[in-house]
Structures are given as structure tokens and as C-alpha cells.
Design an enzyme around this catalytic site. Structure first.
Site, mmCIF file in Angstrom:
data_model
loop_
_atom_site.group_PDB
_atom_site.id
_atom_site.type_symbol
_atom_site.label_atom_id
_atom_site.label_comp_id
_atom_site.label_asym_id
_atom_site.label_seq_id
_atom_site.Cartn_x
_atom_site.Cartn_y
_atom_site.Cartn_z
ATOM 1 N N GLY A 1 0.837 -1.211 0.000
ATOM 2 C CA GLY A 1 0.000 0.000 0.000
ATOM 3 C C GLY A 1 0.866 1.253 0.000
ATOM 4 N N GLY B 1 -0.161 5.116 -1.306
ATOM 5 C CA GLY B 1 -1.224 5.897 -0.677
ATOM 6 C C GLY B 1 -0.718 7.149 0.018
ATOM 7 C CD GLN B 2 -3.235 11.356 3.901
ATOM 8 O OE1 GLN B 2 -4.034 10.536 4.358
ATOM 9 N NE2 GLN B 2 -3.174 12.595 4.323
ATOM 10 C CG ASP C 1 -0.536 0.645 -3.861
ATOM 11 O OD1 ASP C 1 -0.359 1.422 -2.907
ATOM 12 O OD2 ASP C 1 -1.684 0.287 -4.231
ATOM 13 C CG ASP D 1 -4.751 -7.986 -4.464
ATOM 14 O OD1 ASP D 1 -4.952 -7.879 -3.229
ATOM 15 O OD2 ASP D 1 -5.656 -7.913 -5.303
ATOM 16 C CB ILE D 2 -2.556 -6.926 0.771
ATOM 17 C CG1 ILE D 2 -1.959 -7.359 2.104
ATOM 18 C CG2 ILE D 2 -4.050 -6.569 0.881
ATOM 19 C CD1 ILE D 2 -1.830 -6.261 3.115
ATOM 20 C CE1 TYR E 1 -9.827 2.257 7.839
ATOM 21 C CE2 TYR E 1 -10.672 3.897 9.375
ATOM 22 C CZ TYR E 1 -9.622 3.359 8.659
ATOM 23 O OH TYR E 1 -8.367 3.921 8.749
HETATM 24 P P1 NAD Z 1 -4.654 5.342 1.295
HETATM 25 O O1 NAD Z 1 -6.040 4.974 0.911
HETATM 26 O O2 NAD Z 1 -4.134 6.654 0.885
HETATM 27 O O3 NAD Z 1 -3.631 4.232 0.769
HETATM 28 C C1 NAD Z 1 -3.929 2.858 0.845
HETATM 29 C C2 NAD Z 1 -3.164 2.163 -0.258
HETATM 30 O O4 NAD Z 1 -3.516 0.782 -0.235
HETATM 31 C C3 NAD Z 1 -3.515 2.706 -1.655
HETATM 32 O O5 NAD Z 1 -2.347 3.096 -2.344
HETATM 33 C C4 NAD Z 1 -4.196 1.523 -2.326
HETATM 34 O O6 NAD Z 1 -3.930 1.419 -3.717
HETATM 35 C C5 NAD Z 1 -3.581 0.346 -1.561
HETATM 36 N N1 NAD Z 1 -4.403 -0.847 -1.666
HETATM 37 C C6 NAD Z 1 -5.747 -0.954 -1.695
HETATM 38 N N2 NAD Z 1 -6.113 -2.232 -1.874
HETATM 39 C C7 NAD Z 1 -4.971 -2.944 -1.940
HETATM 40 C C8 NAD Z 1 -4.690 -4.329 -2.124
HETATM 41 N N3 NAD Z 1 -5.686 -5.221 -2.310
HETATM 42 N N4 NAD Z 1 -3.407 -4.741 -2.136
HETATM 43 C C9 NAD Z 1 -2.393 -3.838 -1.998
HETATM 44 N N5 NAD Z 1 -2.603 -2.512 -1.837
HETATM 45 C C10 NAD Z 1 -3.879 -2.081 -1.808
HETATM 46 O O7 NAD Z 1 -4.540 5.147 2.877
HETATM 47 P P2 NAD Z 1 -3.537 5.836 3.893
HETATM 48 O O8 NAD Z 1 -4.177 7.067 4.353
HETATM 49 O O9 NAD Z 1 -2.185 5.882 3.329
HETATM 50 O O10 NAD Z 1 -3.632 4.799 5.098
HETATM 51 C C11 NAD Z 1 -2.632 3.839 5.369
HETATM 52 C C12 NAD Z 1 -3.021 3.097 6.634
HETATM 53 O O11 NAD Z 1 -3.171 4.031 7.701
HETATM 54 C C13 NAD Z 1 -4.353 2.345 6.548
HETATM 55 O O12 NAD Z 1 -4.285 1.180 7.323
HETATM 56 C C14 NAD Z 1 -5.326 3.310 7.187
HETATM 57 O O13 NAD Z 1 -6.441 2.640 7.729
HETATM 58 C C15 NAD Z 1 -4.465 3.897 8.272
HETATM 59 N N6 NAD Z 1 -4.956 5.194 8.747
HETATM 60 C C16 NAD Z 1 -4.887 6.290 7.948
HETATM 61 C C17 NAD Z 1 -5.368 7.506 8.407
HETATM 62 C C18 NAD Z 1 -5.312 8.750 7.578
HETATM 63 O O14 NAD Z 1 -5.854 9.777 7.991
HETATM 64 N N7 NAD Z 1 -4.680 8.722 6.411
HETATM 65 C C19 NAD Z 1 -5.904 7.600 9.698
HETATM 66 C C20 NAD Z 1 -5.985 6.448 10.473
HETATM 67 C C21 NAD Z 1 -5.477 5.250 10.002
HETATM 68 N N1 SER Z 2 -8.544 9.070 8.267
HETATM 69 C C1 SER Z 2 -9.329 7.882 8.466
HETATM 70 C C2 SER Z 2 -10.681 8.028 7.894
HETATM 71 O O1 SER Z 2 -11.184 9.132 7.942
HETATM 72 C C3 SER Z 2 -9.428 7.554 9.929
HETATM 73 O O2 SER Z 2 -8.841 6.345 10.120
HETATM 74 O O3 SER Z 2 -11.243 7.081 7.443
#
Ligand code: NAD
Ligand code: SER
Length: 327
Positions: free
Chosen positions: A11, A14-15, A37, A56-57, A146
């Protein structure tokens, strides 16, 4: 001295992954951090600065093959569907957020990896949790799929450590604010979108109410707490798979007012949608004293310094080429 030989990030596009991976490459060596990813990486720094693969995870044997091919002893699992997207794709959310997490833990068990890092979230809490200064140990009864996957993930991670010795670590991230990669499908995303709209259009229609307060963190602090926890002495960790963590809390109205100090013409309207329900079930503020006392967590950015830095980074970029238009 790095505690890891090589790290597989799942992943990574992602962000969080798009920034964390680059910092880990600087810290542990570019060749030692494999970015993966579900789709092949786009051209850019993530693809060009180190090894990468499509993965793919949900495919456990493919995870194991990549770990063995690169000699990884750590998996950083960032693959997930976030709150709003997960609610629209419940089965996929379970398969990716939990099925994927299970796959990484199984690969770690079978191949004897040193560590799996997988974030939890403030979404692990629910409406029956105390919402102010939410304690580390408290009621975990989320009402979103979620959140259900995040609580399950914490329990699974702790189980794998107790049962099989797999060192699984995680943080209950608050909303993460960043300027490089747009967030996708979350509820806290408004706190990023607002900057793009303020700079490009001078106005923003917010999908949460003005008085909605949520815990938040700026990306440099997110990276810092992640690496701090990953490198901490396991013997000091009492809540390894799900530490409360925070840096600031603010309402949507307070964020708008802070942006207006820099952009006096900025206007905002509030048109709450279904994401309001998710936000209303999450904490307003977090007690992260366990992280602070057990492994020395300290944040660097508060709300005013985060706003100043976001505007300084985004304004020249958005004004010069219009890139990164928020959706
Ligand atoms: P994001 O959605 O920006 O990135 C997630 C990535 O996972 C994407 O690049 C997507 O292509 C990839 N992905 C989706 N399905 C997949 C699969 N089957 N196999 C492989 N990759 C796959 O999310 P993020 O914001 O970077 O979040 C990363 C982690 O942090 C997650 O576990 C999320 O729950 C957690 N989190 C994020 C936030 C936030 O505000 N960004 C807050 C709390 C928790
Ligand atoms: N940033 C996340 C969401 O809004 C919280 O885990 O889904």
C-alpha cells in the site's frame, strides 16, 4: 544501525506510504525498502528511488514470494479501504483490511520475520467510548465496518504475538494531514481538501459540521511516531498493536479560522453528509500518555504550525501548475 534487513511496504502509493517509504529509504538505505501497491507504481520518486512491485495483499503466496525474493524481515502494511470507501464496499474492506492483515501475519510466522507494522485508527472507537481524552484502554465498539476491521486487526496482531511470537505493532492514527498525496475515501480527508480548495478557489464546502472536533496529526509527526514505534524496544511496549497517538484536535470551524488568518478572503460552508455519522462516533481528543511514557512519543506540529507549513508547501505548487486538484 537498522533493526531491519529489508522492509516490504504494502500500500506504498497511498497518502502515508508515498511519504513514509521515501523517509525509510533515506534512513535504512534505498535498496532496502521495497515499495508495493495493488497497481504498478506511477512514474515518480517512489518508483525511481528503490525497488518496487505490484502486489495484491489478498494474495498470500505473492507476499511470501516478494519477501523471499528481496530478503525482507519486516512488512509495513498500509493497504486498506478507509472509512467512507469501506462502508460502500463492505466485503472488500474485510478482505483487504483483515484478510490482508492475516496474510502478512501468516507470512511473518511462516518465514520468521522480525516485525509487522499495521496501523489502527481512531475509528477503532465508537459511540460508547468516552469521546474526550479517550483513554488507551476503553470500550472498543465501532459502528463502521472500517472500525470493525481496525479493532479486529489489533486483536489479531496481539494474538499472533502471544501465540506465535510474531512482533506486530500498530498505532491508532488520528486524521493525517499532508501536502504530497491526497487522501482517499476517509472522513478526516476534509482537513486536507480544505487547503487545496482554499488556495485554488478561495472557498470550501465542508462535508462535516462546523463544530465537529476530531484528533489530527501532520505527516512529519505521523512518520516520526511510526518509525519511533517500529524501532522501540519490544519489552517496553504494553499496547503494541494499537497505541493511542495524537498531536492536535480541532473543529472544522477552527481550522477554517486558522486558514483565514493567512487567506482573509477564504469562505466555508457546511453541508454534512453520511461521513458526519462516522465522525460523530469517533473521539474528539485522545489520551496518548502511554505512547509518551513508554517509548517517548512527542509531537512537533500543532494546528497553527501545521497550517503555516501546509500553505507554504501547497501554495507555490498549486499556483504554478494547478497540479494536485482535490476531487
Ligand atoms: P490510502 O487509501 O491513501 O492508501 C492505501 C493504499 O492501499 C492505496 O495506495 C491503495 O492502492 C492500496 N491498496 C488498496 N487495496 C490494496 C490491495 N488489495 N493490495 C495492496 N494494496 C492495496 O490510505 P492511507 O491514508 O495511506 O492509510 C494507510 C493506513 O493508515 C491504513 O491502514 C489506514 O487505515 C491507516 N490510517 C490512515 C489515516 C489517515 O488519515 N490517512 C488515519 C488512520 C489510520
Ligand atoms: N482518516 C481515516 C478516515 O477518515 C481515519 O482512520 O477514514
Amino acid at each position: 544501525m537498522s533493526p531491519f534487513t529489508r522492509i516490504l511496504v504494502i500500500g506504498a502509493a497511498g497518502q502515508i506510504g508515498s511519504e513514509l517509504t521515501l523517509v525509510m529509504r533515506e534512513r535504512y538505505g534505498a535498496a532496502n525498502v521495497v515499495a508495493s501497491d495493488v497497481h504498478p507504481l506511477k512514474d515518480g520518486p517512489l518508483k525511481e528511488s528503490g525497488p518496487h512491485a505490484a502486489l495484491d495483499i489478498r494474495d498470500r503466496s505473492a507476499i511470501a514470494a516478494l519477501v523471499q525474493e528481496h530478503g525482507c524481515n519486516c512488512i509495513v502494511n498500509l493497504a486498506a479501504l478507509l472509512s467512507a470507501t469501506a462502508e460502500q464496499h463492505v466485503q472488500a474492506a474485510w478482505e483487504i483490511n483483515i484478510g490482508g492483515h492475516y496474510n502478512t501475519l501468516e507470512v511473518a510466522r511462516e518465514l520468521g520475520l522480525k516485525q509487522v507494522f499495521c496501523p489502527s485508527s481512531i475509528a477503532a472507537f465508537g459511540p460508547t467510548t468516552p469521546r474526550d481524552n479517550t483513554p488507551q484502554s476503553t470500550v472498543l465498539e465501532p459502528t463502521t465496518i472500517y472500525g470493525v476491521t481496525k479493532v479486529s486487526g489489533e486483536l489479531l496482531g496481539n494474538y499472533y504475538y502471544q501465540r506465535f511470537g510474531v512482533d506486530c505493532r500498530g498505532l491508532r492514527y488520528p486524521g493525517i494531514i499532508s501536502s504530497d498525496t491526497l487522501p482517499g475515501g476517509g472522513t478526516t480527508d476534509y482537513a486536507v481538501d480544505i487547503f487545496y480548495q482554499a488556495i485554488q478557489h478561495g472557498s470550501y464546502e465542508c462535508f462535516l459540521r462546523e463544530d465537529t472536533m476530531l484528533p489530527m496529526m501532520y505527516m512529519p509527526d505521523c512518520i516520526k511516531c511510526t518509525l519511533d514505534l517500529m524501532e522501540a524496544d519490544r519489552a517496553k511496549l504494553s499496547n503494541a498493536a494499537g497505541y493511542n497517538i495524537t498531536a492536535m484536535s480541532f473543529t472544522a470551524g477552527e481550522l477554517a479560522a486558522e486558514i483565514r488568518k493567512h487567506l482573509p478572503e477564504f469562505t466555508i460552508t457546511y453541508v454534512p453528509d453520511v461521513r458526519q455519522n462516522y465522525a460523530d462516533s469517533w473521539p474528539r481528543s485522545i489520551d496518548d500518555s502511554a505512547a509518551r511514557s513508554e517509548w517517548g512519543w512527542q509531537h512537533d506540529f500543532d494546528m497553527p504550525s501545521m497550517v503555516t507549513d501546509m500553505l507554504a508547501k501547497l501554495t507555490p505548487r498549486l499556483k504554478s501548475n494547478g497540479a494536485g486538484e482535490a476531487g
